[in-house]
Design an enzyme around this catalytic site. Structure first.
Site, PDB file in Angstrom:
ATOM      1  N   GLY B   7       0.871  -1.181   0.000  1.00  0.00           N
ATOM      2  CA  GLY B   7       0.000   0.000   0.000  1.00  0.00           C
ATOM      3  C   GLY B   7       0.898   1.218   0.000  1.00  0.00           C
ATOM      4  N   ALA B  10       0.120   7.865   0.248  1.00  0.00           N
ATOM      5  CA  ALA B  10       0.870   8.953   0.865  1.00  0.00           C
ATOM      6  C   ALA B  10       1.751   8.427   2.002  1.00  0.00           C
ATOM      7  CB  ALA B  10      -0.099  10.015   1.391  1.00  0.00           C
ATOM      8  N   MET B  11       1.165   7.670   2.925  1.00  0.00           N
ATOM      9  CA  MET B  11       1.915   7.218   4.099  1.00  0.00           C
ATOM     10  C   MET B  11       2.893   6.102   3.759  1.00  0.00           C
ATOM     11  SD  MET B  11       1.261   8.967   6.793  1.00  0.00           S
ATOM     12  CE  MET B  11       1.632   7.877   8.166  1.00  0.00           C
ATOM     13  N   GLY B  12       2.469   5.141   2.953  1.00  0.00           N
ATOM     14  CA  GLY B  12       3.349   4.045   2.570  1.00  0.00           C
ATOM     15  C   GLY B  12       4.576   4.559   1.836  1.00  0.00           C
ATOM     16  N   ASN B 103      -5.200   2.724   9.914  1.00  0.00           N
ATOM     17  CA  ASN B 103      -6.156   3.251  10.886  1.00  0.00           C
ATOM     18  C   ASN B 103      -7.311   2.283  11.055  1.00  0.00           C
ATOM     19  OD1 ASN B 103      -5.023   5.718  11.653  1.00  0.00           O
ATOM     20  ND2 ASN B 103      -5.746   6.693   9.765  1.00  0.00           N
ATOM     21  N   LYS B 185      -7.027   6.282  19.047  1.00  0.00           N
ATOM     22  CA  LYS B 185      -7.045   6.993  17.771  1.00  0.00           C
ATOM     23  C   LYS B 185      -8.353   6.704  17.027  1.00  0.00           C
ATOM     24  CE  LYS B 185      -4.199   7.976  13.701  1.00  0.00           C
ATOM     25  NZ  LYS B 185      -3.002   7.617  12.911  1.00  0.00           N
ATOM     26  N   ASN B 193     -15.181  11.888  12.578  1.00  0.00           N
ATOM     27  CA  ASN B 193     -15.247  11.641  11.134  1.00  0.00           C
ATOM     28  C   ASN B 193     -16.681  11.586  10.623  1.00  0.00           C
ATOM     29  OD1 ASN B 193     -12.781  10.914   9.308  1.00  0.00           O
ATOM     30  ND2 ASN B 193     -12.181  10.332  11.353  1.00  0.00           N
ATOM     31  N   SER B 258     -10.817  13.171   7.393  1.00  0.00           N
ATOM     32  CA  SER B 258     -10.528  12.447   6.148  1.00  0.00           C
ATOM     33  C   SER B 258     -11.800  11.834   5.536  1.00  0.00           C
ATOM     34  CB  SER B 258      -9.494  11.357   6.398  1.00  0.00           C
ATOM     35  OG  SER B 258      -9.990  10.443   7.367  1.00  0.00           O
ATOM     36  N   GLU B 271     -14.094   4.562   5.319  1.00  0.00           N
ATOM     37  CA  GLU B 271     -13.616   3.467   6.174  1.00  0.00           C
ATOM     38  C   GLU B 271     -14.553   3.249   7.367  1.00  0.00           C
ATOM     39  OE1 GLU B 271      -8.938   3.108   5.470  1.00  0.00           O
ATOM     40  OE2 GLU B 271      -9.413   4.840   6.733  1.00  0.00           O
TER      41      GLU B 271
END
Lengths: 310, 310
Positions: B7, B10-12, B103, B185, B193, B258, B271
């Site tokens: 994956g 952005a983070m990966g 997350n 979190k 969200n 998000s 999600e």
């Protein structure tokens, strides 16, 4: 019969017009300055199933009225009921019958602060009417009105009002259980109004959602528990079926509920406190858990805060 | 260390870049065709705190990979985790450590279908990253990452990964209770969200609503009950306070969560099933009532149906 229509919006003006045409002595009362002034000056413009008529009909601001009528018909917005009753208290005579035709729940308690219970009648109507502009209403279709005295000893009063209404072609029914009818209508509204408003969809679109059955079932179950506590036998399956019939585009499917029109389209306060909010409030009173109606009421009030400029 | 980033959004991509810069043998895996092709052809464009660099880094589609790495770091979207694990199952060696940095809740159960529990590590990170365009990420600010092995006998594996991460300046902490951190979190996300998405407001606006405290308290209480059932001590008052700190415009206040970006701004699936929907699902399993999370999950799925064209 001398009849005061208190709250002369679309529905109040329709009833005032039809009752005056049938020979009654009718006057309207409203707080909307422009509407009152136009009707006073030019008359009420009625588009009656595509025939335009101008009707002279007396209309007053609440502070101007001084004649005690035989019958008061209440047609205000829910949140306007109490202040209006305060303003017109002086024309509520000791024999004046007071008929409530507002949507929503909890109004009889408010009226009982101003009117002897023996003179209170509750009602529910399927007539519709549209306010095209100040002083201008548009009438289409047909309807009926179901009424009943709160005091079982006052059946003759309800009977008499039914006669007057039927002379005006209002299709009145002297109900044996108007409170149940009021709950049914409120519960159907409670399932559709807030949900279509929060989801920003029409009734047909709502009905097509995978979760619509689950959402309305939970809402209706809570309505039913509060109704039962008040000795009203609101049957969950029957209301689910009533709600689901409205999804049909040949029924109400293509319409946005009135709460959507008020809040999303016109950025006006809603009647949520007299529908889902009533269930939420009574739940706290009776110590019955009503989380669906609690959350939906809070979400609608939150949308009001976000959309309505102070 | 040979590290596969599964994956490479952005983070990966951020983790892959930082770990490769620190001398590890890194490859990325992703399903997004355009992104993979651009990185293969031109490299990964990294805007590292306003310094632009182009990084050669191997990237593959899942079906292309065949090397068994020492460490797999999972960074897919929640709903993409299971299909991705199926596609890359062949590179999960019997000693490959698998670290989950997604997350949301419930991922360890999914991973355990493919990975021996002794090799699973759970983590949570405060690093951020933005995907500017396919093949192009933008890095600002700092963060940290907390990790722990699910198997208490595998603490040495977590310790070793922390060392590798710290050489790459990722500020790793070998956690004593990463599951609690993941729940905290997820619960903060669960309060903000879905509500900001349904109400179409940013975090500061949500915080100013009269009912925000009441709404988040009910959501968090249900999270806490499900967490307790899983022996995670999620303290309601502490999370309320954490959520309310984010209302400050100097914190996250001006941001839309998000989920709002995904659904309202970009009409993408959310999600929700791994945040509020996990609480709702586990509530049914444990026979614990979770009406707030049930209704919020159904409302978000309804918005998905209404907004995302099939």
């Amino acid at each position: 019969m001398k009849i005061a229509i208190i709250g002369a919006g679309a529905m109040g003006s329709r009833f005032g017009y039809m009752l005056q045409e049938a020979g009654n002595n009718v006057f309207l009362v409203d707080t909307w300055k422009q509407h009152v002034e136009i009707i006073n000056k030019d008359g009420l413009l009625v588009d009656d199933n595509d025939t335009l008529k101008t009707i002279k009909i007396p209309i007053f601001f609440p502070e101007e009225v001084n004649e005690i009528p035989d019958l008061i018909i209440l047609f205000t917005k829910s949140m306007g009921l109490k202040p209006m009753l305060k303003s017109i208290e002086k024309i509520i005579g000791k024999n004046t019958q007071v008929l409530c035709l507002l949507n929503g729940l909890g109004h009889s308690d408010t009226i009982a602060e101003f009117v002897n219970k023996k003179n209170i009648l509750m009602g529910v109507t399927l007539w519709t009417s549209e306010l095209v502009a100040p002083g201008h209403i548009k009438l289409t279709g047909s309807g009926n009105v179901e009424i009943q005295s709160l005091d079982p000893n006052m059946e003759h009063a309800a009977e008499k009002i039914c006669q007057i209404f039927n002379k005006a072609s209002l299709n009145a029914i002297h109900s044996k259980n108007v409170i149940l009818s009021i709950w049914k209508k409120a519960c159907i509204n409670g399932a559709l109004n807030c949900t279509c408003t929060i989801l920003n969809c029409n009734i047909e679109e709502f009905g097509q959602l995978k979760n619509s059955r689950n959402i309305i079932t939970n809402i209706i179950q809570e309505f039913s528990e509060i109704a039962n506590k008040q000795e009203v036998d609101l049957k969950v399956d029957e209301i689910i079926s009533n709600v689901e019939q409205t999804y049909d585009p040949d029924e109400a499917g293509e319409h946005f509920p009135s709460m959507h029109q008020d809040l999303i389209q016109n950025h006006r306060l809603t009647e949520i406190d007299y529908i889902n909010g009533y269930i939420s409030k009574k739940g706290k009173e009776f110590n019955i858990s009503t989380p669906y109606n609690d959350l939906l009421t809070m979400l609608i009030h939150s949308k009001e805060e976000l959309l309505i400029k102070k």
